[in-house]
Design an enzyme around this catalytic site. Sequence first.
Site, PDB file in Angstrom:
ATOM      1  N   TYR A   1       9.369  -5.932  -7.000  1.00  0.00           N
ATOM      2  CA  TYR A   1       9.511  -7.293  -6.464  1.00  0.00           C
ATOM      3  C   TYR A   1      10.890  -7.898  -6.737  1.00  0.00           C
ATOM      4  O   TYR A   1      11.264  -8.881  -6.119  1.00  0.00           O
ATOM      5  CB  TYR A   1       8.438  -8.225  -7.050  1.00  0.00           C
ATOM      6  CG  TYR A   1       7.020  -7.907  -6.614  1.00  0.00           C
ATOM      7  CD1 TYR A   1       6.761  -6.895  -5.694  1.00  0.00           C
ATOM      8  CD2 TYR A   1       5.943  -8.606  -7.131  1.00  0.00           C
ATOM      9  CE1 TYR A   1       5.467  -6.594  -5.298  1.00  0.00           C
ATOM     10  CE2 TYR A   1       4.643  -8.316  -6.744  1.00  0.00           C
ATOM     11  CZ  TYR A   1       4.413  -7.301  -5.831  1.00  0.00           C
ATOM     12  OH  TYR A   1       3.127  -7.011  -5.451  1.00  0.00           O
TER      13      TYR A   1
ATOM     14  N   LYS B   1       2.381   5.807 -11.224  1.00  0.00           N
ATOM     15  CA  LYS B   1       2.286   6.759 -10.119  1.00  0.00           C
ATOM     16  C   LYS B   1       3.323   7.840 -10.422  1.00  0.00           C
ATOM     17  O   LYS B   1       4.242   8.112  -9.639  1.00  0.00           O
ATOM     18  CB  LYS B   1       2.564   6.016  -8.796  1.00  0.00           C
ATOM     19  CG  LYS B   1       2.277   6.799  -7.546  1.00  0.00           C
ATOM     20  CD  LYS B   1       0.802   7.017  -7.278  1.00  0.00           C
ATOM     21  CE  LYS B   1       0.639   7.901  -6.055  1.00  0.00           C
ATOM     22  NZ  LYS B   1      -0.750   8.361  -5.873  1.00  0.00           N
TER      23      LYS B   1
ATOM     24  N   ASP C   1      -3.861   4.899  -7.866  1.00  0.00           N
ATOM     25  CA  ASP C   1      -4.919   5.030  -6.853  1.00  0.00           C
ATOM     26  C   ASP C   1      -6.264   5.308  -7.539  1.00  0.00           C
ATOM     27  O   ASP C   1      -7.299   4.735  -7.167  1.00  0.00           O
ATOM     28  CB  ASP C   1      -4.572   6.115  -5.818  1.00  0.00           C
ATOM     29  CG  ASP C   1      -3.935   7.353  -6.435  1.00  0.00           C
ATOM     30  OD1 ASP C   1      -3.542   7.303  -7.623  1.00  0.00           O
ATOM     31  OD2 ASP C   1      -3.826   8.377  -5.740  1.00  0.00           O
TER      32      ASP C   1
ATOM     33  N   ASP D   1      -0.206  -6.678  -9.800  1.00  0.00           N
ATOM     34  CA  ASP D   1      -0.549  -7.737  -8.847  1.00  0.00           C
ATOM     35  C   ASP D   1      -1.862  -7.372  -8.150  1.00  0.00           C
ATOM     36  O   ASP D   1      -2.797  -8.182  -8.050  1.00  0.00           O
ATOM     37  CB  ASP D   1       0.599  -7.818  -7.823  1.00  0.00           C
ATOM     38  CG  ASP D   1       0.507  -9.028  -6.928  1.00  0.00           C
ATOM     39  OD1 ASP D   1      -0.398  -9.858  -7.134  1.00  0.00           O
ATOM     40  OD2 ASP D   1       1.340  -9.135  -6.006  1.00  0.00           O
TER      41      ASP D   1
ATOM     42  N   ASP E   1      -6.123  -8.598  -9.174  1.00  0.00           N
ATOM     43  CA  ASP E   1      -6.985  -9.279  -8.201  1.00  0.00           C
ATOM     44  C   ASP E   1      -8.299  -8.524  -8.015  1.00  0.00           C
ATOM     45  O   ASP E   1      -9.351  -9.132  -7.832  1.00  0.00           O
ATOM     46  CB  ASP E   1      -6.270  -9.446  -6.852  1.00  0.00           C
ATOM     47  CG  ASP E   1      -5.439 -10.725  -6.836  1.00  0.00           C
ATOM     48  OD1 ASP E   1      -5.324 -11.376  -7.891  1.00  0.00           O
ATOM     49  OD2 ASP E   1      -4.905 -11.075  -5.765  1.00  0.00           O
TER      50      ASP E   1
END
Length: 359
Positions: free
Chosen positions: A141, A192, A224, A248, A252
């Site tokens: 980001y 990852k 994943d 992020d 959620d």
Amino acid sequence: MQAKKIVFLPGDGIGPEVTAQAEKIVQTLIQEGHDIETQTALIGGAAIDSCGTPLPQETLSLCKQADAILFGAVGGDKWDHLELAKRPEAGLLGLRKSLGLFANLRPAILYEQLADSSSLKLELVKNLDILIVRELTGGLYFGEPRGIQKDVNGEREGYNTYRYNETEIRRVARVAFELSMQRNKKLCSVDKANVLEVTRLWREIVDEVASEYPQVELSHMYVDNAAMQLVSRPKQFDVILTGNMFGDILSDIAAMLTGSIGMLPSASLNEHKQGLYEPVHGSAPDIAGQDKANPIATILSLSMALRTSLDLEQPANRLEAAVREVINQGHRTADIANEGLAIGTQKMGDYINAQLYAK
Ligand code: NAD
């Protein structure tokens, strides 16, 4: 000893209504003899209306001197036409940046009495208590270079850069290990590393930091798989450590396992344990000013502040117990009431405050 300082930033929409409930609780603690000083300052749309900027200098100075900042929410239609840098949200981003708040903590706790609100079956989420530690100021980001290039072989091309240096990884890893030590000493780092070099470095540095915390059982998981595991066997996790973008998304997912957005607290910390504490929800313009908002996310944010930035572990425990007890007694705001009778924001705050007082 110097008094501990809390700055309240109520903001917009339901922000002032929910932070007022946390203020009541702080007043109770002050009456009990805890040495806490409070101040209130403008942020977001309220600050734009009053001073023309979402993060006034005076607010920033007060926050810099505070141990903890309790933030309500910002934003609303009224300010949506403004350019990004002048909108209410810029106040929050500016604060995070100025205070160097690199570690974002998002607990996901399921209250058994509210299990109906979870997206999963009760047996999968019963007694769920996960803490996600997300790196907040680096990664994809914020990485440079970034942009949209106009003419790359005759078409536009968008690009971002996923970067982390060792310092950024090490400092957030330490926060996660420290928190694991206060909990079940089980940490899962999510990356990852099979595809992205930056997360291979992430894994290496986390392994290095692990040697400082031999009591903590560390595991690594690809993102994943972590997303799948969170919705299939969430109780295997205690603390999850991950980078900005993965955090992020995963936080959620974890939030939805617990049901209402009105119950979810969060904290963002820097290396001095100075923190910005805020409910996960926004300013909820649809219910603002109607005494309908659930103040529990904000009250639990306060309990995180008491424990982490004010070193008041015992009042934090008492406050969390008071919230649990009020829920046990059946009191519900509209968002968690299902078909039952709902109470308002102020009443919920009063019940929790009275319960704290009784303890
Ligand atoms: P929101 O979180 O404000 O609301 C989403 C839904 O959840 C609404 O139906 C709302 O009524 C409900 N809700 C939220 N908090 C609740 C609570 N405490 N009790 C009961 N119900 C609650 O998200 P949104 O509608 O996407 O955004 C509204 C405004 O908030 C926008 O201006 C947005 O930019 C801003 N926002 C601010 C923050 C922040 O300040 N950190 C975060 C997210 C959104």
